[in-house]
Design an enzyme around this catalytic site. Structure first.
Site, PDB file in Angstrom:
ATOM      1  N   ASP A  12       0.859  -1.183   0.000  1.00  0.00           N
ATOM      2  CA  ASP A  12       0.000   0.000   0.000  1.00  0.00           C
ATOM      3  C   ASP A  12       0.893   1.230   0.000  1.00  0.00           C
ATOM      4  O   ASP A  12       2.055   1.170   0.405  1.00  0.00           O
ATOM      5  CB  ASP A  12      -0.917   0.013   1.231  1.00  0.00           C
ATOM      6  CG  ASP A  12      -1.885   1.198   1.204  1.00  0.00           C
ATOM      7  OD1 ASP A  12      -2.570   1.365   0.178  1.00  0.00           O
ATOM      8  OD2 ASP A  12      -1.951   1.936   2.187  1.00  0.00           O
ATOM      9  N   SER A  13       0.325   2.346  -0.429  1.00  0.00           N
ATOM     10  CA  SER A  13       1.077   3.594  -0.423  1.00  0.00           C
ATOM     11  C   SER A  13       1.362   4.063   1.003  1.00  0.00           C
ATOM     12  O   SER A  13       2.250   4.885   1.213  1.00  0.00           O
ATOM     13  CB  SER A  13       0.310   4.676  -1.182  1.00  0.00           C
ATOM     14  OG  SER A  13      -0.962   4.884  -0.592  1.00  0.00           O
ATOM     15  N   TYR A  44      -0.574   8.639  -2.672  1.00  0.00           N
ATOM     16  CA  TYR A  44      -0.598   8.324  -4.103  1.00  0.00           C
ATOM     17  C   TYR A  44      -1.815   8.946  -4.801  1.00  0.00           C
ATOM     18  O   TYR A  44      -1.809   9.144  -6.004  1.00  0.00           O
ATOM     19  CB  TYR A  44      -0.673   6.807  -4.303  1.00  0.00           C
ATOM     20  CG  TYR A  44       0.638   6.062  -4.217  1.00  0.00           C
ATOM     21  CD1 TYR A  44       1.751   6.591  -3.572  1.00  0.00           C
ATOM     22  CD2 TYR A  44       0.749   4.797  -4.790  1.00  0.00           C
ATOM     23  CE1 TYR A  44       2.938   5.882  -3.496  1.00  0.00           C
ATOM     24  CE2 TYR A  44       1.937   4.078  -4.720  1.00  0.00           C
ATOM     25  CZ  TYR A  44       3.034   4.618  -4.079  1.00  0.00           C
ATOM     26  OH  TYR A  44       4.197   3.915  -4.006  1.00  0.00           O
ATOM     27  N   GLY A  45      -2.884   9.191  -4.025  1.00  0.00           N
ATOM     28  CA  GLY A  45      -4.164   9.581  -4.629  1.00  0.00           C
ATOM     29  C   GLY A  45      -4.123  10.834  -5.476  1.00  0.00           C
ATOM     30  O   GLY A  45      -4.941  11.015  -6.367  1.00  0.00           O
ATOM     31  N   CYS A  75      -4.342  -1.292  -2.207  1.00  0.00           N
ATOM     32  CA  CYS A  75      -4.387   0.151  -2.404  1.00  0.00           C
ATOM     33  C   CYS A  75      -5.243   0.411  -3.631  1.00  0.00           C
ATOM     34  O   CYS A  75      -4.941  -0.114  -4.712  1.00  0.00           O
ATOM     35  CB  CYS A  75      -2.972   0.688  -2.613  1.00  0.00           C
ATOM     36  SG  CYS A  75      -2.846   2.429  -3.065  1.00  0.00           S
ATOM     37  N   ASN A  76      -6.316   1.166  -3.456  1.00  0.00           N
ATOM     38  CA  ASN A  76      -7.208   1.424  -4.589  1.00  0.00           C
ATOM     39  C   ASN A  76      -6.530   2.230  -5.683  1.00  0.00           C
ATOM     40  O   ASN A  76      -6.704   1.959  -6.869  1.00  0.00           O
ATOM     41  CB  ASN A  76      -8.460   2.157  -4.104  1.00  0.00           C
ATOM     42  CG  ASN A  76      -9.445   1.227  -3.442  1.00  0.00           C
ATOM     43  OD1 ASN A  76     -10.285   0.623  -4.084  1.00  0.00           O
ATOM     44  ND2 ASN A  76      -9.324   1.085  -2.137  1.00  0.00           N
ATOM     45  N   THR A  77      -5.733   3.223  -5.301  1.00  0.00           N
ATOM     46  CA  THR A  77      -5.074   4.060  -6.301  1.00  0.00           C
ATOM     47  C   THR A  77      -4.088   3.244  -7.127  1.00  0.00           C
ATOM     48  O   THR A  77      -4.048   3.350  -8.359  1.00  0.00           O
ATOM     49  CB  THR A  77      -4.363   5.248  -5.632  1.00  0.00           C
ATOM     50  OG1 THR A  77      -5.306   5.978  -4.850  1.00  0.00           O
ATOM     51  CG2 THR A  77      -3.760   6.169  -6.667  1.00  0.00           C
ATOM     52  N   GLU A 160      -5.234   9.915   8.987  1.00  0.00           N
ATOM     53  CA  GLU A 160      -3.798   9.845   9.280  1.00  0.00           C
ATOM     54  C   GLU A 160      -3.378  10.826  10.373  1.00  0.00           C
ATOM     55  O   GLU A 160      -2.311  10.679  10.957  1.00  0.00           O
ATOM     56  CB  GLU A 160      -2.993  10.057   7.999  1.00  0.00           C
ATOM     57  CG  GLU A 160      -3.217   8.938   6.993  1.00  0.00           C
ATOM     58  CD  GLU A 160      -2.022   8.655   6.115  1.00  0.00           C
ATOM     59  OE1 GLU A 160      -1.162   9.536   5.988  1.00  0.00           O
ATOM     60  OE2 GLU A 160      -1.962   7.541   5.547  1.00  0.00           O
ATOM     61  N   CYS A 194     -11.470   3.249  -0.629  1.00  0.00           N
ATOM     62  CA  CYS A 194     -10.138   3.596  -0.125  1.00  0.00           C
ATOM     63  C   CYS A 194      -9.958   2.841   1.177  1.00  0.00           C
ATOM     64  O   CYS A 194     -10.874   2.802   2.013  1.00  0.00           O
ATOM     65  CB  CYS A 194     -10.012   5.104   0.106  1.00  0.00           C
ATOM     66  SG  CYS A 194      -8.459   5.583   0.932  1.00  0.00           S
ATOM     67  N   THR A 195      -8.784   2.256   1.359  1.00  0.00           N
ATOM     68  CA  THR A 195      -8.581   1.378   2.514  1.00  0.00           C
ATOM     69  C   THR A 195      -8.411   2.144   3.825  1.00  0.00           C
ATOM     70  O   THR A 195      -8.370   1.533   4.894  1.00  0.00           O
ATOM     71  CB  THR A 195      -7.369   0.461   2.283  1.00  0.00           C
ATOM     72  OG1 THR A 195      -6.227   1.267   1.929  1.00  0.00           O
ATOM     73  CG2 THR A 195      -7.656  -0.532   1.175  1.00  0.00           C
ATOM     74  N   HIS A 196      -8.327   3.478   3.774  1.00  0.00           N
ATOM     75  CA  HIS A 196      -8.354   4.274   5.005  1.00  0.00           C
ATOM     76  C   HIS A 196      -9.777   4.393   5.563  1.00  0.00           C
ATOM     77  O   HIS A 196      -9.965   4.578   6.766  1.00  0.00           O
ATOM     78  CB  HIS A 196      -7.848   5.700   4.750  1.00  0.00           C
ATOM     79  CG  HIS A 196      -6.367   5.833   4.692  1.00  0.00           C
ATOM     80  ND1 HIS A 196      -5.602   5.294   3.678  1.00  0.00           N
ATOM     81  CD2 HIS A 196      -5.497   6.457   5.527  1.00  0.00           C
ATOM     82  CE1 HIS A 196      -4.339   5.588   3.888  1.00  0.00           C
ATOM     83  NE2 HIS A 196      -4.241   6.303   5.009  1.00  0.00           N
TER      84      HIS A 196
END
Length: 275
Positions: A12-13, A44-45, A75-77, A160, A194-196
């Protein structure tokens, strides 16, 4: 002699992929895993397709060198902007027996099972939304579904910076929900693209109409990986089964460990990686 077995790589980013790894470990605890977070170059987004592809490929190749035969882009991006090119253009030259999987396709394969109205919403980063990956993939499996997307640029910073429980988070959650739902009042299923975002899931659900289903990707990705390994025993045989977890970050390990514990819901001890 067969090739040596190795851990499953999860990339993941930053931190978000840990919400996916957490569910993968629950589903498949027997395997060894290496998690690589490219925190030093996140997010990355907001980056271009070319930059995301370059960074993702570099990290995938590093995981291959660490012994991984299979890498999951949690990571979706990265899944939206780099996966297809890596699969089609790079893997044949690197090693045609290695595999890289993403997390967008598993979600789009099942989203139609949840929607009665055939109106589906996507919350994602600007990069994921602009890639059009979700509408394109959902169209392949459920051509009768209409997809509405909403970029949520403030949600990752909220998570974050540990503000995901704050009143400020409520403001931005409500703002993006309104912007999505005004596109169609018949949306009955929303994907957290998004994984967040799972860390915001309780607040998001509280602001949604009660009949709207909210889908997080961790459980979906974990079940999809289990299914993949069952259907590809030759790959499962290459994945080592010591039940170990290793964590690497391209940024400061102390910061990573503190933040990562929130996403993974277990203490994390990482090592620094120079790329």
């Amino acid at each position: 002699m067969g090739k040596k077995t190795g851990p499953i790589g999860v990339f993941d980013s930053g931190y978000g992929g840990l919400t996916v790894l957490k569910e993968i470990v629950k589903e498949l605890p027997q395997y060894d895993y290496i998690y690589l977070g490219d925190n030093g170059r996140a997010p990355y987004g907001i980056r271009s397709f070319e930059t995301v592809y370059h960074y993702t490929l570099e990290c995938v190749q590093h995981l291959f060198r660490m012994g991984c035969h299979l890498v999951v882009l949690a990571c979706n991006t990265a899944s939206a902007k780099a996966l297809r090119t890596i699969q089609q253009n790079d893997l044949p030259g690197i090693d045609p027996e290695k595999r890289v999987l993403g997390i967008i396709r598993p979600t789009t394969e099942i989203v139609g099972d949840y929607s009665k109205s055939r109106q589906v919403g996507i919350f994602g980063t600007s990069g994921t939304v602009n890639s059009q990956s979700y509408p394109i993939e959902i169209e392949k499996f459920f051509p009768d579904i209409t997809v509405y997307q909403q970029a949520c640029p403030m949600w990752v910073p909220l998570v974050e910076n540990n503000e995901y429980s704050s009143e400020g988070a409520d403001y931005f959650i409500n703002k993006y929900i309104r912007q999505l739902m005004v596109q169609s009042g018949d949306i009955d299923t929303i994907v957290l693209g998004c994984t967040h975002y799972p860390l915001l899931a309780d607040k998001i659900q509280a602001h949604l109409p009660p009949d709207v289903t909210l889908l997080s990707q961790g459980t979906i990705a974990a079940k999809s990986l289990a299914d993949y390994l069952e259907r590809h025993p030759e790959m499962a045989a290459k994945c080592s089964t010591g039940g170990t977890r290793e964590f690497y970050t391209t940024d400061d390990t102390e910061t990573f460990d503190r933040q990562a514990g929130i996403f993974f819901e277990e203490p994390v001890s990482s090592k620094h990686l120079n790329l």
